[in-house]
Design an enzyme around this catalytic site. Structure first.
Site, PDB file in Angstrom:
ATOM      1  N   HIS A   1       8.283  -7.463  -3.403  1.00 34.36           N
ATOM      2  CA  HIS A   1       7.030  -7.809  -4.100  1.00 34.36           C
ATOM      3  C   HIS A   1       7.187  -9.131  -4.854  1.00 34.36           C
ATOM      4  CE1 HIS A   1       4.627  -4.218  -3.340  1.00 34.36           C
ATOM      5  NE2 HIS A   1       5.788  -3.598  -3.290  1.00 34.36           N
TER       6      HIS A   1
ATOM      7  N   CYS B   1       5.245  -6.176   1.602  1.00 35.02           N
ATOM      8  CA  CYS B   1       5.607  -4.762   1.671  1.00 35.02           C
ATOM      9  C   CYS B   1       4.848  -4.065   2.807  1.00 35.02           C
ATOM     10  CB  CYS B   1       5.374  -4.098   0.309  1.00 35.02           C
ATOM     11  SG  CYS B   1       6.111  -2.464   0.215  1.00 35.02           S
ATOM     12  N   TYR B   2       3.927  -3.160   2.506  1.00 36.75           N
ATOM     13  CA  TYR B   2       3.165  -2.508   3.581  1.00 36.75           C
ATOM     14  C   TYR B   2       2.509  -3.556   4.477  1.00 36.75           C
ATOM     15  CZ  TYR B   2      -0.416   0.228   5.961  1.00 36.75           C
ATOM     16  OH  TYR B   2      -1.211   0.796   6.924  1.00 36.75           O
TER      17      TYR B   2
ATOM     18  N   SER C   1     -21.342  -9.387 -28.653  1.00 30.41           N
ATOM     19  CA  SER C   1     -20.763  -8.194 -29.268  1.00 30.41           C
ATOM     20  C   SER C   1     -19.662  -8.580 -30.246  1.00 30.41           C
ATOM     21  CB  SER C   1     -20.169  -7.305 -28.183  1.00 30.41           C
ATOM     22  OG  SER C   1     -19.061  -7.955 -27.589  1.00 30.41           O
ATOM     23  N   GLY C   2     -19.248  -9.856 -30.207  1.00 35.81           N
ATOM     24  CA  GLY C   2     -18.080 -10.256 -30.991  1.00 35.81           C
ATOM     25  C   GLY C   2     -16.827 -10.194 -30.138  1.00 35.81           C
TER      26      GLY C   2
ATOM     27  N   GLU D   1       4.918 -10.761  -6.316  1.00 34.97           N
ATOM     28  CA  GLU D   1       3.911 -10.903  -7.377  1.00 34.97           C
ATOM     29  C   GLU D   1       4.348 -10.327  -8.720  1.00 34.97           C
ATOM     30  OE1 GLU D   1       3.890  -8.863  -4.875  1.00 34.97           O
ATOM     31  OE2 GLU D   1       2.843  -6.987  -5.258  1.00 34.97           O
TER      32      GLU D   1
ATOM     33  N   LYS E   1      -9.282 -11.565 -16.830  1.00 37.11           N
ATOM     34  CA  LYS E   1      -9.274 -11.642 -18.294  1.00 37.11           C
ATOM     35  C   LYS E   1      -8.429 -12.807 -18.821  1.00 37.11           C
ATOM     36  CE  LYS E   1     -10.315  -9.095 -22.059  1.00 37.11           C
ATOM     37  NZ  LYS E   1     -11.600  -8.399 -22.250  1.00 37.11           N
TER      38      LYS E   1
ATOM     39  N   VAL F   1     -14.451 -10.796 -26.602  1.00 33.04           N
ATOM     40  CA  VAL F   1     -14.109 -12.053 -25.944  1.00 33.04           C
ATOM     41  C   VAL F   1     -15.004 -12.351 -24.729  1.00 33.04           C
ATOM     42  CG1 VAL F   1     -12.149 -10.926 -24.792  1.00 33.04           C
ATOM     43  CG2 VAL F   1     -12.264 -13.381 -24.832  1.00 33.04           C
ATOM     44  N   ASP F   2     -15.381 -11.333 -23.962  1.00 27.67           N
ATOM     45  CA  ASP F   2     -16.110 -11.611 -22.723  1.00 27.67           C
ATOM     46  C   ASP F   2     -17.505 -12.186 -22.992  1.00 27.67           C
ATOM     47  OD1 ASP F   2     -13.864 -10.458 -21.729  1.00 27.67           O
ATOM     48  OD2 ASP F   2     -14.809  -8.559 -21.191  1.00 27.67           O
ATOM     49  N   SER F   3     -18.270 -11.515 -23.861  1.00 29.95           N
ATOM     50  CA  SER F   3     -19.611 -12.035 -24.127  1.00 29.95           C
ATOM     51  C   SER F   3     -19.516 -13.375 -24.857  1.00 29.95           C
ATOM     52  CB  SER F   3     -20.452 -11.031 -24.916  1.00 29.95           C
ATOM     53  OG  SER F   3     -19.884 -10.776 -26.188  1.00 29.95           O
ATOM     54  N   ALA F   4     -18.474 -13.559 -25.664  1.00 26.59           N
ATOM     55  CA  ALA F   4     -18.316 -14.810 -26.403  1.00 26.59           C
ATOM     56  C   ALA F   4     -18.092 -15.987 -25.451  1.00 26.59           C
ATOM     57  CB  ALA F   4     -17.148 -14.701 -27.376  1.00 26.59           C
TER      58      ALA F   4
ATOM     59  N   GLY G   1       0.852  -1.185   0.000  1.00 27.94           N
ATOM     60  CA  GLY G   1       0.000   0.000   0.000  1.00 27.94           C
ATOM     61  C   GLY G   1       0.881   1.225   0.000  1.00 27.94           C
TER      62      GLY G   1
END
Ligand code: XMP
Length: 522
Positions: free
Chosen positions: A181, A93-94, A235-236, A183, A378, A238-241, A66
């Site tokens: 970190h 870290c924080y 919509s074409g 990550e 994603k 990726v998410d809705s597909a 943070g």
């Protein structure tokens, strides 16, 4: 603060590690890295109480970094009851400083602070987190304060030049901390450190795999929809597909997809949607050709916000009409992702652009929502899409704005201008694909300006439209940089556009980052 509404639980078969977000941009990354270790992970705000955490029954907790010092007023704290739950905690870290500070250690401004690449020296056997990593290794640091004395029972397991306690552990109490970190990719052994925490310290079972995500989601969708019917706006993108493909796996022909062709899509995009979803995947698909209605609504409209508003409203109307063709559908499938869930809870500053999301329909539409991607990132959605049989062209598609090419045509939108832009845009994307740059670049497209410029072609004077090429690199679209495309590729794009797209006689390349520019021109 309600910044992190919980996604639906992934089912009891998955162990959960909670990441407490202390305000750094790293919390999402930590959660993603833990999921890469096949352990389900969710983000919670620092205001979460010990009782709320206990109710979620996590097997481990991570405190993120943070921006604050533990000594400043208003620095986020955690309910001290969390230390009494008997659940292993890793502070980063924080987060590590906070553990030390709240459990009797001392945090101070010890030296110069460390920013960027730093050498970590492992002390003794390195303990649970570092025992199978090199004695000296590069790590990514970003801190001013440091732990100068760990709390009672906390054993230092590594140090750096400026951080005497760069890692510590108290195995009996299940407290672990790292000043660096783990990550970020700049910490080469970071993923190992996170894995040692979730798998060894927490004993989490690594069950979060694509196959299990599909099984869990299919069961959850079937339970929710029962023997009902659902519709999904495609919509074409990726998410809705992926949402549609997943719901199709659960419901088969009780799902009908609706695809609205606004006339503002990229070249051949409409055909590709029909080909993929209907012919290839065998889904029920209602296609609505609404191009004329959209062009009529856009006639004479030049102001960007007015365009967005006109398109957003008409989209809802067209979708409502299409719904009449799908009898008895009570459920609406939406491709909401976990980052949308996290971000929709945060207070936003000024509206730069009113985003219209295809499929982002109003609440009063009287549907029950099915959002099967609500707990996914994603990259997980992309992997899932491939697993469900979607082609690469859809799974790796670049983001595309809901209002489509309308916000890439400056001034009034007409069918002719759309046709011109479609051809130029296809060339930009094709040349970048051929150059192998497609996945390096976040978005690449052409913009059509509403000015004309003088040129000369074959000894003749021309007076034509300029096309602006835009290509940016980005992590999340919040900030972006213009892509350093090799000059030969720019040359190929320029000469093909001028030779192949009638009416265009000049090509410019946009070298504006975001901020101060936005990615789209409108
Ligand atoms: P800007 O232009 O604001 O865009 O830098 C950031 C990202 O969002 C996309 N974008 C949209 N996406 N509906 C969407 O679904 C919209 O109305 C919209 N406007 C912009 C843009 O392409 C970029 O990825």
């Amino acid at each position: 603060m309600n910044a992190h509404p919980a996604p639906p639980p992934p089912g009891d078969e998955h162990d959960t590690v909670l990441v407490v977000d202390f305000g750094a941009q790293y919390a999402q990354l930590i959660a993603r890295r833990i999921r890469e270790a096949h352990v389900y992970s969710e983000i919670v705000p620092p205001t979460v109480t010990a009782a709320e955490i206990a109710a979620r029954r996590p097997v481990g907790i991570v405190f993120s970094g943070g921006p604050k010092s533990v000594h400043v007023e208003g620095a986020p704290r955690i309910d001290p009851g969390v230390y009494e739950l008997g659940i292993p905690i890793l502070g980063i870290c924080y987060g590590a400083q906070l553990i030390a500070h709240q459990t009797g250690g001392r945090v101070d401004r010890s030296g110069r602070g460390e920013y960027g690449r730093t050498t970590l020296v492992v002390d003794g056997d390195g303990g649970t987190l570092l025992h199978d990593t090199p004695a000296e290794q590069p790590v990514w640091m970003s801190h001013f304060d440091a732990i100068v004395e760990p709390g009672p029972g906390q054993r230092p397991t590594a140090h750096t030049a400026d951080a005497p306690v760069a890692a510590f552990e108290d195995v009996d109490r299940g407290l672990y901390g790292v000043q660096f970190h783990p990550e970020v990719v700049h910490t080469p052994h970071g993923q190992q450190v996170l894995e040692r925490f979730v798998l060894d310290a927490c004993g989490a079972r690594p069950t979060w795999t694509m196959a299990s995500i599909i099984d869990t989601s299919v069961d959850a969708i079937r339970r929710r929809v029962g023997d009902g019917r659902a519709i999904c706006g495609l919509s074409g993108g990726v998410d809705s597909a992926v949402a549609a493909a997943l719901v199709h796996r659960a419901l088969g022909d009780r799902l009908t997809c609706v695809f609205v062709d606004t006339g503002l899509l990229r070249l051949h995009e409409g055909d590709q949607v029909v080909e993929t979803f209907h012919r290839h995947l065998g889904m029920e698909l209602v296609t609505v050709d609404a191009a004329e209605r959209f062009f009529a609504a856009l006639e004479g409209v030049t102001e960007p916000e007015a365009k967005r508003k006109a398109i957003g409203e008409l989209f809802i109307r067209v979708f409502e009409d299409a719904r009449e063709q799908v009898e008895g559908a009570r459920f609406l499938v939406q491709g909401t992702l976990y980052p949308d869930v996290i971000e929709s809870g945060t207070a936003h500053a000024a509206t730069i652009k009113s985003h219209h999301n295809v499929g982002g329909l109003p609440d009063d539409m009287d549907f029950e929502l099915v959002e099967p991607l609500r707990s996914l990132f994603k990259d997980e959605v992309r992997t899932l899409g491939t697993e469900l049989g979607l082609p690469d062209e859809i799974v790796w598609r670049q983001p595309f704005p809901g209002p489509g090419l309308a916000v890439r045509i400056i001034g009034e939108v007409t069918p002719d201008k759309v046709a011109t832009l479609q051809r130029a845009d296809a060339i930009v994307r094709e040349e970048l694909r051929v150059a192998g740059l497609e996945r390096v670049i976040w978005q690449s497209f052409a913009v059509l300006a509403d000015i004309r410029t003088v040129g000369v072609m074959g000894d003749e004077r021309t007076y034509g439209w300029p096309v602006i090429v835009r290509a940016v690199t980005s992590e999340d679209a919040m900030t972006a940089d213009w892509a350093r495309i090799p000059h030969e590729v720019l040359e190929a794009i320029s000469s093909r556009i001028i030779n192949e797209v009638a009416g265009v006689n000049r090509v410019a390349y946009d070298i504006t980052s975001k901020p101060p520019g936005t990615i789209e021109w409108e």
